[in-house]
Write an enzyme that holds these catalytic residues in place. Sequence first.
Site, PDB file in Angstrom:
ATOM      1  N   SER A  16     -12.625 -21.457  -5.514  1.00 47.40           N
ATOM      2  CA  SER A  16     -13.021 -20.360  -4.636  1.00 47.40           C
ATOM      3  C   SER A  16     -14.531 -20.313  -4.481  1.00 47.40           C
ATOM      4  O   SER A  16     -15.283 -20.780  -5.332  1.00 47.40           O
ATOM      5  CB  SER A  16     -12.539 -19.019  -5.184  1.00 47.40           C
TER       6      SER A  16
HETATM    7  N1  SAH Z   1      -9.158 -19.783  -9.819  1.00 56.29           N
HETATM    8  C1  SAH Z   1      -9.332 -21.091  -9.253  1.00 56.29           C
HETATM    9  C2  SAH Z   1      -8.972 -21.100  -7.771  1.00 56.29           C
HETATM   10  C3  SAH Z   1      -7.876 -22.042  -7.550  1.00 56.29           C
HETATM   11  S1  SAH Z   1      -7.058 -22.014  -5.985  1.00 56.29           S
HETATM   12  C4  SAH Z   1     -10.712 -21.646  -9.517  1.00 56.29           C
HETATM   13  O1  SAH Z   1     -11.554 -20.910 -10.051  1.00 56.29           O
HETATM   14  O2  SAH Z   1     -10.948 -22.821  -9.250  1.00 56.29           O
HETATM   15  C5  SAH Z   1      -5.506 -21.271  -6.427  1.00 56.29           C
HETATM   16  C6  SAH Z   1      -4.655 -22.027  -7.415  1.00 56.29           C
HETATM   17  O3  SAH Z   1      -3.454 -21.260  -7.566  1.00 56.29           O
HETATM   18  C7  SAH Z   1      -4.215 -23.419  -6.982  1.00 56.29           C
HETATM   19  O4  SAH Z   1      -4.625 -24.347  -7.941  1.00 56.29           O
HETATM   20  C8  SAH Z   1      -2.685 -23.314  -6.898  1.00 56.29           C
HETATM   21  O5  SAH Z   1      -2.018 -24.495  -7.305  1.00 56.29           O
HETATM   22  C9  SAH Z   1      -2.400 -22.160  -7.845  1.00 56.29           C
HETATM   23  N2  SAH Z   1      -1.126 -21.462  -7.639  1.00 56.29           N
HETATM   24  C10 SAH Z   1      -0.548 -21.077  -6.465  1.00 56.29           C
HETATM   25  N3  SAH Z   1       0.626 -20.450  -6.696  1.00 56.29           N
HETATM   26  C11 SAH Z   1       0.797 -20.422  -8.055  1.00 56.29           C
HETATM   27  C12 SAH Z   1       1.831 -19.930  -8.933  1.00 56.29           C
HETATM   28  N4  SAH Z   1       2.939 -19.336  -8.469  1.00 56.29           N
HETATM   29  N5  SAH Z   1       1.665 -20.098 -10.271  1.00 56.29           N
HETATM   30  C13 SAH Z   1       0.564 -20.705 -10.771  1.00 56.29           C
HETATM   31  N6  SAH Z   1      -0.432 -21.202 -10.003  1.00 56.29           N
HETATM   32  C14 SAH Z   1      -0.329 -21.053  -8.658  1.00 56.29           C
END
Ligand code: SAH
Length: 216
Positions: A64
Amino acid sequence: MTDTYRHKGLRKRLVASLEQRGIKDEAVLAAIGAVPRHFFLDNAFEEHAYEDKPFPIGNEQTISQPYTVAYMTELLEVKRGDRILEIGTGSGYQAAILAAMGARVFTVERQEALYISAKKLLAAIGFSSVRCFFRDGSKGMPEYAPYDKIVVTAGAPVVPEPLLRQLRTGGMLIIPVGEDVQYMYRITRIAETEFKEEVFDAFRFVPFLEGVAPKK
Ligand code: SAH
Protein backbone atom coordinates in the site's frame (compact mmCIF):
# COMPACT_ATOMS: atom_id res chain seq x y z
CA MET A 1 20.27 -4.97 3.15
CA THR A 2 21.49 -1.59 4.26
CA ASP A 3 19.73 1.49 5.48
CA THR A 4 21.88 4.44 4.46
CA TYR A 5 21.80 8.11 5.44
CA ARG A 6 20.26 8.74 2.06
CA HIS A 7 17.40 6.36 2.83
CA LYS A 8 16.93 8.00 6.23
CA GLY A 9 16.84 11.43 4.59
CA LEU A 10 14.24 10.30 2.07
CA ARG A 11 12.14 8.87 4.90
CA LYS A 12 12.22 12.19 6.72
CA ARG A 13 10.85 13.88 3.64
CA LEU A 14 8.16 11.23 3.31
CA VAL A 15 7.14 11.78 6.95
CA ALA A 16 6.96 15.54 6.35
CA SER A 17 4.73 15.02 3.31
CA LEU A 18 2.40 12.72 5.29
CA GLU A 19 2.14 15.39 7.99
CA GLN A 20 1.25 17.89 5.30
CA ARG A 21 -1.49 15.58 4.05
CA GLY A 22 -3.00 15.56 7.53
CA ILE A 23 -1.49 12.64 9.46
CA LYS A 24 -1.16 13.81 13.08
CA ASP A 25 -0.45 10.76 15.25
CA GLU A 26 3.18 11.22 16.34
CA ALA A 27 3.64 7.51 16.97
CA VAL A 28 2.50 6.71 13.41
CA LEU A 29 4.87 9.29 11.94
CA ALA A 30 7.75 8.00 14.10
CA ALA A 31 7.14 4.42 12.94
CA ILE A 32 7.11 5.45 9.27
CA GLY A 33 10.32 7.37 9.92
CA ALA A 34 11.89 4.32 11.54
CA VAL A 35 10.92 1.37 9.29
CA PRO A 36 13.01 1.09 6.08
CA ARG A 37 10.30 0.72 3.42
CA HIS A 38 12.90 -0.10 0.75
CA PHE A 39 13.48 -3.47 2.48
CA PHE A 40 9.92 -4.44 1.52
CA LEU A 41 10.21 -3.65 -2.18
CA ASP A 42 11.83 -5.42 -5.06
CA ASN A 43 15.31 -4.02 -5.84
CA ALA A 44 13.91 -2.62 -9.06
CA PHE A 45 11.82 -0.14 -7.06
CA GLU A 46 14.36 0.75 -4.38
CA GLU A 47 14.90 4.22 -5.83
CA HIS A 48 11.20 4.92 -5.44
CA ALA A 49 10.60 3.38 -2.02
CA TYR A 50 10.03 6.75 -0.33
CA GLU A 51 7.62 8.15 -2.86
CA ASP A 52 4.04 8.14 -1.67
CA LYS A 53 2.99 5.40 -4.09
CA PRO A 54 1.93 1.75 -4.04
CA PHE A 55 4.19 -0.79 -5.83
CA PRO A 56 3.77 -4.35 -7.11
CA ILE A 57 5.06 -7.07 -4.76
CA GLY A 58 4.32 -10.10 -6.98
CA ASN A 59 1.27 -12.38 -7.20
CA GLU A 60 -0.76 -9.40 -8.54
CA GLN A 61 -0.59 -7.73 -5.13
CA THR A 62 0.74 -4.37 -4.02
CA ILE A 63 2.39 -2.77 -1.01
CA SER A 64 0.00 0.00 0.00
CA GLN A 65 0.88 3.64 -0.44
CA PRO A 66 2.52 5.13 2.71
CA TYR A 67 -0.35 7.62 3.08
CA THR A 68 -2.86 4.75 3.16
CA VAL A 69 -0.79 2.85 5.74
CA ALA A 70 -0.49 5.99 7.87
CA TYR A 71 -4.22 6.78 7.52
CA MET A 72 -5.33 3.30 8.58
CA THR A 73 -2.81 3.11 11.40
CA GLU A 74 -3.94 6.48 12.73
CA LEU A 75 -7.58 5.31 12.73
CA LEU A 76 -6.49 2.22 14.70
CA GLU A 77 -5.28 4.39 17.62
CA VAL A 78 -2.49 1.90 18.34
CA LYS A 79 -1.31 1.59 21.93
CA ARG A 80 1.77 -0.28 23.12
CA GLY A 81 0.84 -3.87 23.91
CA ASP A 82 -2.31 -3.89 21.72
CA ARG A 83 -3.06 -7.31 20.24
CA ILE A 84 -3.60 -6.60 16.57
CA LEU A 85 -4.76 -8.95 13.82
CA GLU A 86 -3.88 -7.88 10.28
CA ILE A 87 -5.59 -9.55 7.32
CA GLY A 88 -3.42 -9.27 4.18
CA THR A 89 0.30 -9.46 5.14
CA GLY A 90 1.44 -8.72 1.58
CA SER A 91 5.00 -7.37 1.85
CA GLY A 92 4.85 -7.25 5.67
CA TYR A 93 5.31 -3.47 5.76
CA GLN A 94 2.07 -2.61 7.59
CA ALA A 95 2.80 -5.38 10.12
CA ALA A 96 6.28 -3.92 10.72
CA ILE A 97 4.79 -0.45 11.30
CA LEU A 98 2.40 -1.86 13.91
CA ALA A 99 5.22 -3.82 15.59
CA ALA A 100 7.43 -0.71 15.62
CA MET A 101 4.61 1.00 17.57
CA GLY A 102 4.80 -1.69 20.24
CA ALA A 103 1.79 -3.78 19.18
CA ARG A 104 1.67 -7.58 19.37
CA VAL A 105 0.96 -8.40 15.75
CA PHE A 106 -0.68 -11.45 14.18
CA THR A 107 -0.83 -11.26 10.40
CA VAL A 108 -2.58 -13.51 7.90
CA GLU A 109 -1.97 -13.94 4.15
CA ARG A 110 -3.81 -16.13 1.58
CA GLN A 111 -0.94 -16.21 -0.97
CA GLU A 112 1.64 -18.74 0.18
CA ALA A 113 4.59 -17.15 -1.66
CA LEU A 114 3.92 -13.74 -0.06
CA TYR A 115 3.48 -15.35 3.37
CA ILE A 116 6.86 -17.08 3.06
CA SER A 117 8.78 -14.03 1.90
CA ALA A 118 7.20 -11.63 4.43
CA LYS A 119 7.85 -14.05 7.30
CA LYS A 120 11.51 -14.42 6.30
CA LEU A 121 12.00 -10.72 5.76
CA LEU A 122 10.39 -9.64 9.04
CA ALA A 123 12.60 -12.04 10.99
CA ALA A 124 15.73 -10.90 9.12
CA ILE A 125 15.21 -7.20 9.84
CA GLY A 126 14.36 -7.42 13.52
CA PHE A 127 10.59 -7.96 13.53
CA SER A 128 10.58 -11.60 14.59
CA SER A 129 7.87 -10.79 17.15
CA VAL A 130 5.35 -10.51 14.29
CA ARG A 131 3.50 -13.82 13.99
CA CYS A 132 2.76 -14.73 10.35
CA PHE A 133 0.12 -17.22 9.19
CA PHE A 134 -0.80 -18.68 5.82
CA ARG A 135 -4.57 -18.92 5.71
CA ASP A 136 -7.86 -17.36 4.63
CA GLY A 137 -8.38 -14.25 6.72
CA SER A 138 -12.11 -14.04 6.02
CA LYS A 139 -12.57 -16.32 9.04
CA GLY A 140 -10.20 -14.26 11.15
CA MET A 141 -8.06 -16.25 13.57
CA PRO A 142 -10.29 -17.43 16.43
CA GLU A 143 -7.56 -19.26 18.38
CA TYR A 144 -5.80 -16.01 19.33
CA ALA A 145 -8.96 -13.90 19.75
CA PRO A 146 -10.06 -11.54 21.16
CA TYR A 147 -8.08 -8.73 19.55
CA ASP A 148 -7.87 -5.08 20.59
CA LYS A 149 -7.71 -4.11 16.93
CA ILE A 150 -8.21 -5.78 13.55
CA VAL A 151 -7.06 -4.22 10.29
CA VAL A 152 -7.94 -5.49 6.81
CA THR A 153 -5.61 -4.29 4.04
CA ALA A 154 -7.64 -5.52 1.05
CA GLY A 155 -10.95 -4.18 -0.28
CA ALA A 156 -13.86 -6.23 1.04
CA PRO A 157 -17.34 -6.25 -0.59
CA VAL A 158 -18.88 -6.74 2.87
CA VAL A 159 -17.63 -6.85 6.46
CA PRO A 160 -16.83 -10.49 7.36
CA GLU A 161 -18.88 -11.42 10.46
CA PRO A 162 -16.16 -13.54 12.13
CA LEU A 163 -13.92 -10.48 12.39
CA LEU A 164 -16.55 -8.62 14.43
CA ARG A 165 -16.91 -11.59 16.78
CA GLN A 166 -13.14 -11.69 17.36
CA LEU A 167 -12.93 -8.11 18.65
CA ARG A 168 -12.85 -7.57 22.38
CA THR A 169 -15.46 -5.15 23.76
CA GLY A 170 -14.02 -1.70 23.12
CA GLY A 171 -11.94 -3.06 20.25
CA MET A 172 -12.11 -1.81 16.68
CA LEU A 173 -11.93 -3.05 13.13
CA ILE A 174 -10.58 -0.90 10.29
CA ILE A 175 -11.68 -2.19 6.89
CA PRO A 176 -12.01 -0.72 3.39
CA VAL A 177 -15.49 -1.71 2.15
CA GLY A 178 -16.83 -1.57 -1.40
CA GLU A 179 -16.53 -3.07 -4.88
CA ASP A 180 -14.69 -0.69 -7.26
CA VAL A 181 -13.87 1.96 -4.72
CA GLN A 182 -13.71 1.28 -1.01
CA TYR A 183 -14.69 3.53 1.87
CA MET A 184 -12.66 3.19 5.03
CA TYR A 185 -14.87 1.91 7.84
CA ARG A 186 -14.09 1.90 11.52
CA ILE A 187 -16.33 -0.42 13.48
CA THR A 188 -16.07 -0.29 17.27
CA ARG A 189 -17.51 -3.03 19.45
CA ILE A 190 -19.05 -0.87 22.15
CA ALA A 191 -20.81 -3.76 23.93
CA GLU A 192 -21.14 -7.54 23.44
CA THR A 193 -23.78 -7.15 20.71
CA GLU A 194 -23.52 -3.45 19.94
CA PHE A 195 -21.31 -1.93 17.25
CA LYS A 196 -20.65 1.67 16.23
CA GLU A 197 -19.86 2.35 12.57
CA GLU A 198 -17.91 5.34 11.21
CA VAL A 199 -17.15 5.95 7.52
CA PHE A 200 -14.09 7.85 6.31
CA ASP A 201 -12.42 8.58 2.93
CA ALA A 202 -12.44 6.53 -0.29
CA PHE A 203 -9.47 4.39 -1.36
CA ARG A 204 -8.70 1.73 -3.93
CA PHE A 205 -7.38 -1.62 -2.68
CA VAL A 206 -6.61 -5.01 -4.22
CA PRO A 207 -9.57 -7.33 -3.60
CA PHE A 208 -10.20 -9.25 -0.41
CA LEU A 209 -10.77 -12.83 -1.60
CA GLU A 210 -12.12 -15.89 0.18
CA GLY A 211 -10.09 -19.07 0.53
CA VAL A 212 -6.32 -19.47 0.19
CA ALA A 213 -4.89 -18.93 -3.30
CA PRO A 214 -4.17 -22.08 -5.36
CA LYS A 215 -0.47 -22.96 -5.64
CA LYS A 216 1.20 -21.68 -8.82
N1 SAH B 1 -0.55 -4.91 4.21
C1 SAH B 1 0.14 -5.16 2.97
C2 SAH B 1 -0.73 -4.80 1.78
C3 SAH B 1 -0.93 -6.00 0.96
S1 SAH B 1 -2.15 -5.95 -0.31
C4 SAH B 1 1.49 -4.47 2.93
O1 SAH B 1 1.79 -3.70 3.85
O2 SAH B 1 2.27 -4.74 2.02
C5 SAH B 1 -3.42 -6.98 0.39
C6 SAH B 1 -3.05 -8.41 0.66
O3 SAH B 1 -4.23 -9.04 1.17
C7 SAH B 1 -2.63 -9.23 -0.56
O4 SAH B 1 -1.36 -9.76 -0.34
C8 SAH B 1 -3.71 -10.32 -0.65
O5 SAH B 1 -3.21 -11.57 -1.09
C9 SAH B 1 -4.21 -10.39 0.78
N2 SAH B 1 -5.55 -10.95 0.96
C10 SAH B 1 -6.68 -10.71 0.24
N3 SAH B 1 -7.72 -11.41 0.73
C11 SAH B 1 -7.25 -12.11 1.81
C12 SAH B 1 -7.84 -13.05 2.74
N4 SAH B 1 -9.12 -13.42 2.67
N5 SAH B 1 -7.04 -13.57 3.70
C13 SAH B 1 -5.73 -13.23 3.80
N6 SAH B 1 -5.12 -12.37 2.95
C14 SAH B 1 -5.87 -11.81 1.97
